[in-house]
Write an enzyme that holds these catalytic residues in place. Structure first.
Site, mmCIF file in Angstrom:
data_model
loop_
_atom_site.group_PDB
_atom_site.id
_atom_site.type_symbol
_atom_site.label_atom_id
_atom_site.label_comp_id
_atom_site.label_asym_id
_atom_site.label_seq_id
_atom_site.Cartn_x
_atom_site.Cartn_y
_atom_site.Cartn_z
ATOM 1 N N SER A 273 -10.327 10.441 -1.163
ATOM 2 C CA SER A 273 -9.575 10.350 -1.854
ATOM 3 C C SER A 273 -8.895 12.369 -1.947
ATOM 4 O O SER A 273 -9.443 13.567 -2.072
ATOM 5 C CB SER A 273 -9.563 10.567 -3.416
ATOM 6 N N TYR B 134 -14.141 4.935 10.049
ATOM 7 C CA TYR B 134 -13.075 5.311 9.072
ATOM 8 C C TYR B 134 -13.889 5.051 7.868
ATOM 9 O O TYR B 134 -13.994 4.050 7.579
ATOM 10 C CB TYR B 134 -11.606 4.919 9.167
ATOM 11 N N THR C 38 -4.759 10.539 0.954
ATOM 12 C CA THR C 38 -6.414 9.630 1.236
ATOM 13 C C THR C 38 -6.601 10.952 2.527
ATOM 14 O O THR C 38 -5.793 11.424 3.757
ATOM 15 C CB THR C 38 -6.804 8.624 1.715
ATOM 16 N N SER D 150 -11.913 6.247 3.822
ATOM 17 C CA SER D 150 -11.223 6.848 3.139
ATOM 18 C C SER D 150 -12.092 7.723 1.708
ATOM 19 O O SER D 150 -12.925 7.276 1.221
ATOM 20 C CB SER D 150 -9.868 5.818 1.709
ATOM 21 N N LYS E 3 -33.675 9.164 -4.551
ATOM 22 C CA LYS E 3 -32.269 10.526 -4.674
ATOM 23 C C LYS E 3 -31.364 9.911 -3.404
ATOM 24 O O LYS E 3 -30.753 11.553 -2.984
ATOM 25 C CB LYS E 3 -33.389 11.579 -4.467
ATOM 26 N N SER F 18 -26.700 9.449 -2.259
ATOM 27 C CA SER F 18 -26.024 8.840 -2.696
ATOM 28 C C SER F 18 -25.583 7.745 -1.897
ATOM 29 O O SER F 18 -26.151 7.019 -1.035
ATOM 30 C CB SER F 18 -24.563 10.175 -1.930
ATOM 31 N N PRO F 19 -25.785 6.817 -2.699
ATOM 32 C CA PRO F 19 -24.950 4.895 -2.609
ATOM 33 C C PRO F 19 -24.026 5.268 -1.160
ATOM 34 O O PRO F 19 -24.129 4.402 -0.912
ATOM 35 C CB PRO F 19 -25.065 5.106 -3.814
ATOM 36 N N ASP F 20 -22.924 5.791 -1.831
ATOM 37 C CA ASP F 20 -21.817 5.639 -1.258
ATOM 38 C C ASP F 20 -22.144 6.224 0.721
ATOM 39 O O ASP F 20 -22.137 5.467 1.878
ATOM 40 C CB ASP F 20 -20.944 6.407 -1.437
ATOM 41 N N HIS G 139 0.278 -1.310 -0.214
ATOM 42 C CA HIS G 139 0.074 0.080 -0.528
ATOM 43 C C HIS G 139 0.869 1.391 -0.072
ATOM 44 O O HIS G 139 0.149 2.235 -0.041
ATOM 45 C CB HIS G 139 -1.217 -0.260 1.587
#
Ligand code: COA
Length: 594
Positions: A424, A420, A433, A422, A394, A396-398, A313
């Site tokens: 970007s 937590y 991040t 992440s 309507k 947000s999927p996230d 990583h």
């Protein structure tokens, strides 16, 4: 081999050994410039008071009133005009004005064989198309760090070297089969790249000449705790032959691991077993020695066609790796057969196993077996729906998926936890991040309401909407460089550098709670139907990585078997139930309105 890779990647485990190997400090050398992206803004240092106001807000759902009062007092002291906070903030701002990316300047992070080629040409020529987020260009630097790079252990601090940036970029990959490493040059003597059939033939030669397993799984050394590996590394490279072999691996474009068969599993457990195979190789009896975990990129192919990759990583985040997988899969769909030119046998890398090295290998085997046994992995293919359902409502999927994780956790533990996710920072030069704190006052109200049978559905939907909005706002703030976690870390590291004692705010229980994310989560959105996986960040926590596709969601959950309170499969069932309940809630409420 290649055909199997194409098919199997479609349900592959794409994993990173993020927390499997105990993290130590890593130095990324040298400070890089953004490729042709000189106009990208520098990562800002957020205003001090703003960060601490948001810090207190983030703590509210996690602490008692009494604990919060104590922390409020500490914050007040820290923020006294002209006091410690101001001093550290000024130092941080000075640092930010001098350096390319102030987070990177601390340099400490405690903690298809064919398709890749188009990407490599773009990387070599620095012509990768720039990506955008919300209309803003993103830093592409990480894409230039994943090929021909490797982490190198040191007794105190690791380094990451990238051989692609030198005058002569390496032309070979390394292939490992039955713990034996080979060099496979990817170019003909006239400079033309090998054809698909040539690569296939070379891999076949490697395969046939290494049918007997090597006695000493040299690669398992790289799975050790970093400081231990640092010492073993010095023992290993005392020998000239060993040093040359290690260097050939480090310089190679990437590694291909041709794995021995793994234990049979029920269909139900198969995907979780594959994820574990990708993450750690299954222990010393299986494929953990068939790796060089320091290598940034390792493609893994099993005899049954199982495939995926594991990445180290330090040089990059998930998105460039996911981009590579998408690109490889897309490219492989178009592979054409080409005429053959015969090639010599790929040379095998030799290792002299001294008694000292043998001892280090034995200790690495033991350590790897403990770690691999301890990791509990559960892959969930949630097929009811994907991004489509929240979007239709309507939301947000996230944010919606994060709320499902909050609900699953709350149902299991009757409390919420430090979380937590992440975010970007690639809108900024050399950005990596920051953290989205998915657990909020709004998320707590929503999950509490969901556990309240008497609450009307309309109110639950209202609270879900509010919680998703709060999450979107935090996300927006985080990707624009205004989140709190990197700032707090910067202030703390600055305090270590210039103060004789640590400010109380960083010694406070509240800070320890905030820094103990029982849920460590990340979205790894790919076009390919794959799943990415990483370990938990804390001994009593979960690692959750999800790929929301249009009509389904792939989720990988990890926990530690040594912790009695956590159980990856139970949590996975909880997440599925939460996702189902949330959809029913939305649909029932929408129907009731009609
Ligand atoms: N109604 C309808 N649609 C909506 C919506 C709403 N209320 N809110 C968002 N959407 C849409 C978005 O416009 C977007 O559409 P697009 O795909 O056509 O652009 C889509 O739904 C997905 O948006 P959302 O689910 O909100 O998430 P995101 O794509 O903005 O991603 C992060 C959020 C945090 C994952 C992203 O910003 C990020 O930082 N990713 C990188 C994370 C990372 O580095 N991970 C690896 C670490 S190793």
């Amino acid at each position: 081999m290649l055909g199997l890779l194409v098919r199997a990647v479609l349900r592959s485990g794409l994993v990173k050994p993020y927390h499997l190997v105990k993290p130590v400090s890593v130095t990324i050398l040298p400070e890089r410039s953004s490729h042709h992206q000189d106009n990208l803004p520098k990562l800002p240092v957020p205003p001090l008071r703003q960060t601490f106001e948001r810090y207190l807000l983030m703590l509210e759902p996690l602490l008692s009133e009494e604990e919060l009062d104590h922390t409020r007092k500490l914050v007040k002291e820290f923020l006294i005009p002209g006091g410690v906070g101001d001093r550290l903030q000024r130092s941080l701002e000075r640092r930010a004005s001098n350096k390319g990316n102030w987070v990177g300047t601390y340099c400490k992070y405690n903690k298809s064989l064919e398709g890749y080629r188009q990407l490599k040409i773009c990387v070599d020529c620095e012509t990768l198309p720039i990506e955008y987020l919300g209309g803003k260009p993103l830093c592409m630097d990480q894409y230039y760090q994943i090929l021909s790079s490797c982490r190198i252990p040191g007794p105190k601090r690791d380094t990451v070297v990238n051989h692609a940036v030198g005058k002569v970029a390496p032309t070979h990959i390394t292939v490992v089969h039955n713990f034996q490493f080979f060099i496979l040059d990817m170019y003909n003597s006239d400079g033309s790249p090998l054809t698909v059939d040539q690569i296939y033939m070379q891999l076949e030669k490697v395969w046939n000449s290494s049918l007997q397993s090597n006695k000493e799984p040299i690669g398992i050394l790289t799975s050790q705790h970093r400081n231990t590996w640092g010492k073993a590394y010095n023992n290993l490279i005392k020998d000239k032959t060993n040093k040359e072999s290690v260097r050939a691996i480090q310089k190679s474009i990437f590694t291909v691991c041709l794995d021995a068969p793994m234990p049979q599993m029920s269909e139900q457990r198969y995907q979780s077993r594959v994820a574990a195979q990708m993450l750690h190789g299954g222990g010393s009896r299986w494929n953990s020695g068939n790796r060089w975990f320091d290598k940034t990129l390792q493609f893994i192919v099993g005899e049954d066609g199982t495939c995926g990759l594991v990445y180290e990583h330090a040089p990059a985040e998930g998105p460039p790796i996911v981009f590579l997988v998408d690109h490889v899969v897309e490219y492989m769909m178009e592979v054409v057969r080409t005429p053959m030119t015969p090639l010599p046998m790929p040379p095998k890398l030799r290792f002299n196993i001294t008694p000292e090295v043998k001892k280090d290998i034995e200790s690495a085997k033991q350590n790897m077996n403990i770690m691999s046994h301890d990791l509990d992995v559960n892959v969930v293919f949630f097929s009811d729906y994907g991004r489509n359902v929240p979007r239709a409502h309507k939301l947000s999927p996230d944010a919606f998926i994060q709320m499902a994780l909050q609900l699953a956790y709350f149902r299991m533990y009757k409390m919420c936890c430090s979380t937590y996710e992440s975010a970007s920072l690639r809108m900024f030069a050399l950005g990596r991040t920051d953290t989205i704190r998915s657990c909020s006052n709004e998320s707590l109200k929503f999950v509490q309401a969901m556990e309240h049978p008497a609450k009307p559905n309309a109110e639950k939907v209202f609270l879900l909407d509010k919680a998703c909005q709060a999450h979107r706002e935090y996300t927006h703030m985080a990707i624009h460089g205004q989140a709190i976690d990197r700032h707090l870390l910067g202030l703390k590291l600055q305090a270590i550098e210039e103060l004789t004692s640590m400010p109380e705010i960083f010694m406070d229980t509240a800070y320890a709670v905030a820094e103990h994310p029982n849920l460590s989560t990340s979205q790894a959105g790919a076009k390919t139907d794959c799943v990415m996986c990483f370990g938990p960040m804390v001994p009593d926590g979960y690692g959750v990585c999800y790929n929301p596709m249009a009509d389904h969601i792939n989720i990988a959950i990890t926990a530690f078997n040594s912790c009695e309170e956590t159980h990856a499969a139970n949590f996975g069932r909880g997440v599925k139930k939460a996702l189902r309940d949330m959809r029913s809630l939305l649909e029932e409420t929408a129907n009731a309105k009609q």
